[in-house]
Motif scaffolding. Structure first.
Motif, short mmCIF file in Angstrom:
data_model
loop_
_atom_site.label_atom_id
_atom_site.label_comp_id
_atom_site.label_asym_id
_atom_site.label_seq_id
_atom_site.Cartn_x
_atom_site.Cartn_y
_atom_site.Cartn_z
N LYS A 88 0.85 -1.20 0.00
CA LYS A 88 0.00 0.00 0.00
C LYS A 88 0.88 1.25 0.00
CE LYS A 88 -4.09 -1.92 0.37
NZ LYS A 88 -3.51 -3.00 -0.45
N ILE A 89 1.94 1.22 0.81
CA ILE A 89 2.86 2.37 0.86
C ILE A 89 3.52 2.54 -0.51
CG2 ILE A 89 5.01 3.23 1.88
CD1 ILE A 89 4.20 1.80 4.50
N GLN A 90 3.96 1.44 -1.09
CA GLN A 90 4.61 1.50 -2.40
C GLN A 90 3.70 2.12 -3.45
OE1 GLN A 90 5.93 -2.74 -2.89
NE2 GLN A 90 7.91 -1.79 -3.31
N ALA A 91 2.45 1.66 -3.49
CA ALA A 91 1.52 2.15 -4.51
C ALA A 91 1.32 3.66 -4.35
CB ALA A 91 0.19 1.42 -4.40
N PHE A 92 1.16 4.11 -3.11
CA PHE A 92 0.91 5.52 -2.84
C PHE A 92 2.12 6.37 -3.25
CE2 PHE A 92 0.68 9.29 -0.09
CZ PHE A 92 -0.67 9.62 -0.13
N LEU A 93 3.29 5.96 -2.77
CA LEU A 93 4.52 6.73 -2.99
C LEU A 93 4.96 6.65 -4.45
CD1 LEU A 93 6.45 8.44 -1.34
CD2 LEU A 93 7.56 6.35 -0.55
N ASP A 94 4.80 5.48 -5.05
CA ASP A 94 5.21 5.31 -6.44
C ASP A 94 4.40 6.23 -7.35
OD1 ASP A 94 7.08 3.62 -8.05
OD2 ASP A 94 5.24 3.12 -9.14
N GLY A 95 3.13 6.38 -7.04
CA GLY A 95 2.29 7.29 -7.82
C GLY A 95 2.81 8.72 -7.74
N LEU A 96 3.18 9.14 -6.55
CA LEU A 96 3.69 10.51 -6.36
C LEU A 96 5.03 10.68 -7.07
CD1 LEU A 96 2.86 10.96 -2.55
CD2 LEU A 96 1.70 12.04 -4.49
N ILE A 97 5.86 9.65 -7.02
CA ILE A 97 7.18 9.72 -7.65
C ILE A 97 7.03 9.81 -9.18
CG2 ILE A 97 9.26 8.34 -8.14
CD1 ILE A 97 9.04 7.31 -5.20
N THR A 155 2.92 11.15 2.60
CA THR A 155 2.69 9.73 2.83
C THR A 155 2.45 9.45 4.31
OG1 THR A 155 4.08 9.21 0.94
CG2 THR A 155 3.64 7.42 2.46
N TYR A 156 3.29 10.06 5.15
CA TYR A 156 3.10 9.87 6.59
C TYR A 156 1.77 10.45 7.07
CZ TYR A 156 7.49 7.63 7.76
OH TYR A 156 8.49 6.71 7.88
N ASN A 157 1.49 11.67 6.66
CA ASN A 157 0.28 12.34 7.16
C ASN A 157 -0.99 11.72 6.61
OD1 ASN A 157 1.71 15.73 7.04
ND2 ASN A 157 2.22 13.99 8.30
N GLU A 158 -1.04 11.52 5.30
CA GLU A 158 -2.31 11.15 4.67
C GLU A 158 -2.55 9.65 4.58
OE1 GLU A 158 -2.76 13.28 0.97
OE2 GLU A 158 -2.10 15.16 1.89
N LEU A 159 -1.48 8.88 4.42
CA LEU A 159 -1.67 7.43 4.32
C LEU A 159 -1.52 6.75 5.68
CD1 LEU A 159 -2.06 5.10 2.19
CD2 LEU A 159 0.42 4.80 2.33
N LEU A 160 -0.42 7.10 6.38
CA LEU A 160 -0.12 6.41 7.65
C LEU A 160 -0.68 7.13 8.88
CD1 LEU A 160 3.57 5.35 6.87
CD2 LEU A 160 1.49 4.06 6.48
N SER A 161 -1.29 8.28 8.68
CA SER A 161 -1.88 9.05 9.79
C SER A 161 -0.86 9.40 10.88
CB SER A 161 -3.06 8.30 10.43
OG SER A 161 -4.14 8.27 9.55
N ARG A 217 -6.71 3.72 5.27
CA ARG A 217 -6.14 3.81 3.93
C ARG A 217 -4.99 2.83 3.70
NH1 ARG A 217 -5.37 9.84 1.74
NH2 ARG A 217 -5.15 8.66 -0.21
N VAL A 218 -4.30 2.45 4.77
CA VAL A 218 -3.16 1.55 4.61
C VAL A 218 -3.49 0.13 5.09
CG1 VAL A 218 -1.97 1.83 6.83
CG2 VAL A 218 -0.62 1.59 4.72
N ALA A 231 -13.12 7.42 7.16
CA ALA A 231 -12.43 8.72 7.05
C ALA A 231 -12.23 9.34 8.43
CB ALA A 231 -13.23 9.66 6.15
N GLU A 232 -13.23 9.19 9.30
CA GLU A 232 -13.10 9.70 10.68
C GLU A 232 -11.96 9.00 11.42
OE1 GLU A 232 -16.76 9.41 12.96
OE2 GLU A 232 -17.86 10.37 11.32
N ILE A 233 -11.90 7.67 11.25
CA ILE A 233 -10.84 6.92 11.93
C ILE A 233 -9.47 7.39 11.44
CG2 ILE A 233 -9.81 4.62 12.23
CD1 ILE A 233 -12.62 3.43 11.98
N GLN A 234 -9.36 7.52 10.11
CA GLN A 234 -8.10 7.98 9.51
C GLN A 234 -7.66 9.31 10.13
OE1 GLN A 234 -6.68 6.15 6.77
NE2 GLN A 234 -4.89 7.48 6.75
#
Lengths: 477, 477
Positions: free
Chosen positions: B50-59, B186-192, B285-286, B386-389
């Motif tokens: 999940k982290i890879q997909a998120f970060l790879d898209g940004l890269i 990535t830290y803020n939005e994916l990993l909270s 999200r993760v 979304a609330e939990i995130q």
């Protein structure tokens, strides 16, 4: 920069030299400072990413999950399965120093991961309820080579290795069969390559397997590429690791295992089969760039033409598209460059196209040109790309069928190997001695016993003893 | 199988033991037979995917392309940049035997890939036209460790390492800044997770860099995790490799470089921060599994309840969902199991829910329960996720802010380190001697100079000499 940079050896004249020229000059890959290793440049790696996405989807659809096991395997683990260690020893890279100290136990850089994975599987299971284990990993492995043949043979390569464990042999065999099926699908539908699925002989099977299945693909020079493998490991490794779990009946049993792998070697096969004298020819589904827009500029109308190019780019969002705006290169130079790089469809845009809102499309696979209106062009471009995808496959299927020959005598066998090569279909009794002799005398080894080969009455092409099935022979890559 | 399997140490009592319990029992990872290495089990690896997909898209959105460079680096290459080799030597794993022979030049298993990559960059470029080079790779690296701390410290870990080269320092710095930005996202939005971005001190920077930027995250025990780094390499490596290209003006120049990495260590931070006494708490999200349906069965109505569970599963296709049908476990046991595994939302389905076509939802983060109609439930479930995130992020932000303390004397500094730890904001003159002394006397090292830290007038907390900026100190993981 000069046109010389894109001059390559003709495929028909020297296919090895052509292959190296294409790989290096289209920037798919490069040699590395370490003998036997290679660098996957972004263009080549993008092809691997397409393969990964396609195959990973099929793997996950089966419920197999990705994991990651260590790079280093203690020497003692590799030694647990005798045939396995014998098979891989000559190619091992060994870490003897780490953290500034000589290691007590040497660590082998994984040539494949059976032994490190199954030691863990044993820890994770107690009963039939913990089966099946359905695990895959995408990783790098090392099997030492002194001479690199880019993609086709290098010390380090990338692959996926799936390793499943089941409660019954039947279930395990179903996985072996399924894996071979998704590999075939990947070759046929993504890479547009045709091949033959079959069983490897005892001599050619994986070290430690009960039976190995492979997909064999015929290359333009008449040699065969073992394009992927799927192994029935039986209970061999479970016994070697003394891994038993409790069965439904309360007794203990050794789980049934399988492993299956698909590597970056596939890219080598793709290049060899699909390229031509101008360079690479990529099937559209796997092409990192599917369309390239090349502006043909004349003084005075540059701005208009470039604006139209940008408009096309903005319109054709369904495709992986590049607009080549590099300065200092003529349009002709760019045509060559993108042909070398195998982009399936070129869009030429000059004054004429700009004035009439048209696109001139040029197919990479057969050179056909056509002019179409920009409005509504997406549909036609999709059709053309599908045609190219199919055309490459059908060409290769025809080539393979035309170069598969049934023989009934060793003389005929030798004559074909001397003049044409290709696949040879011949009766073989199953004796490894005949297999060795055939290889010594013809250079052809058994590639596989094709799945669903009919049972016939025949005589071994070497010893004339009775034989029931025709095996496929070829010189191997 | 018994409930004991899911009994874990309390987080508040012993966080290290709790961490190991959670990681092992939720099946995120395991120790491997090789000291210092670990196994990423499917559940843990799915988080990395999940982290890879998120970060790879940004890269990729930045135009950076993925490639793959060799695992082995010749010792002589690593030695080209002096600080670099000094920094990494103590942790190297070295291959001395390969293909059955002693190697003439030892090969280091990459601890990071600057040296092998830049040797190739040099070969690939002639002029400013060949810049920028924008390359990233996802791979494994090895830095020898004797004691494993799962995810947080292991000899082999997984990461991405981006390596770009530019024509100007300004452009390179823009990339350094962008990389830090996508990591923070990535830290803020994916990993909270909340953290502080800043510049590392001379002592703490990357071996071979001009300047290192990092994102520092505060853990529940008051220690800080260096969660990722982005390095301005200046022209250091270009000079070391004597890599010059032709400029627009005809003269030659050394390209400006940067490198940036984000590793599986991030998963360790995620677990430590987000878990509680019951186990893992994953941000939706993760989370590999976002929803789990647990049937609560009573004799006589099993079939009805299970049919309704299946109906729910068929309906809620927008989520990563599991229906737990495992036999031999009570519903209560399953509640514990999925709480341990940190699944954000549990759906309990018994007779009552089945009769009324309702779902009972139980939030993992705060235990809140609510019952909703199955019809139209997707929208409400999305809101809750979304609330939990957001809730997890806000909690961690508050925790970090509550545990960041400004001090004006060394006595105060020591007192906080003795009692509470956390981030300490203090003036430091920049002298490495003071930095060392502070670390010796308090265990706290400089974590970073926060970006946009205001210029103030102050005195170094150690030597009382004038100092302009407040640095962030903490005990490091």
């Amino acid at each position: 920069m000069s046109n010389l940079r894109f001059t390559i050896t003709k495929k028909s004249e020297n296919i090895s030299q052509w292959y190296n020229d294409v790989v290096l000059r289209s920037e798919l890959a490069d040699y590395s400072p370490v003998k036997g290793s290679m660098v996957f440049r972004p263009y080549g790696f993008a092809i691997w990413e397409k393969i990964q996405a396609f195959l990973d989807g099929l793997i996950k659809a089966r419920g197999v999950k990705n994991a990651y096991f260590p790079l280093f395997i203690p020497e003692s683990y590799l030694k647990k399965e005798k045939e396995h260690v014998q098979g891989f020893s000559p190619q091992m890279a060994v870490v003897t120093i780490a953290g500034g100290e000589e290691l007590k136990e040497k660590l082998v850089v994984r040539p494949t991961s059976e032994t490190i994975m199954y030691a863990m599987y044993k820890d994770w299971t107690r009963s039939w309820r913990d089966l099946p284990i359905l695990i895959n990993q995408w990783n790098n492995v090392v099997r030492w080579e002194k001479r690199t043949y880019l993609f086709l043979r290098s010390s380090e390569f990338l692959w996926q290795e799936g390793h499943c464990a089941h409660a019954t042999h039947e279930e395990s065999l179903a996985t072996v069969d399924w894996a071979l099926g998704i590999y075939q699908k990947t070759y046929n539908e993504l890479l547009s390559l045709y091949g033959i699925a079959g069983i490897k002989s005892e001599t050619e099977k994986f070290a430690g397997a009960v039976q190995t299945f492979s997909y064999e693909i015929l290359m333009p020079d008449g040699k065969a590429l073992q394009a992927c493998t799927s192994h029935d490991l039986g209970q061999n490794f479970a016994r070697a690791f003394d891994w038993q779990v409790q069965g439904k009946d309360g007794g203990k049993f050794y789980p049934w295992q399988n492993s299956w792998g698909f590597s970056t070697r596939s890219i080598g096969g793709l290049i060899l089969v699909c390229g031509d004298d101008k360079g690479l020819v990529l099937p559209p589904r796997v092409a990192p760039t599917q369309l390239v827009i090349v502006p043909v500029l004349k003084k005075g109308s540059e701005e208009k033409v470039l604006n139209f190019c940008q408009k096309i780019k903005d319109e054709l969002t369904d495709f992986r598209l590049e607009l080549d705006l590099r300065e200092g290169e003529t349009a002709g130079f760019k045509f060559n460059k993108w042909e070398l790089r195998g982009v399936p469809l070129r869009i030429e845009v000059g004054e004429k196209e700009t004035a009439s809102s048209n696109l001139t499309l040029v197919r990479r696979d057969n050179g056909q040109k056509e002019m179409i209106k920009l409005a509504g062009s997406t549909r036609r471009i999709k059709e053309i790309l599908a045609e190219i995808q199919k055309n490459i496959f059908l060409n290769h299927q025809k080539f393979t069928q035309d170069n598969t020959r049934s023989v009934s005598s060793l003389t005929e066998f030798k004559e074909i190997m001397r003049t044409k090569k290709g696949f040879i279909s011949a009766f073989w009794c199953g004796d490894p001695l005949c297999e060795t002799k055939i290889k010594e005398e013809t250079k052809a080894s058994t590639r596989c016993l094709p799945i669903r080969a009919p049972e016939e009455k025949g005589e071994c092409v070497y010893c004339q003893k009775p034989a029931q099935k025709r095996w496929l022979f070829a010189q191997s890559y």
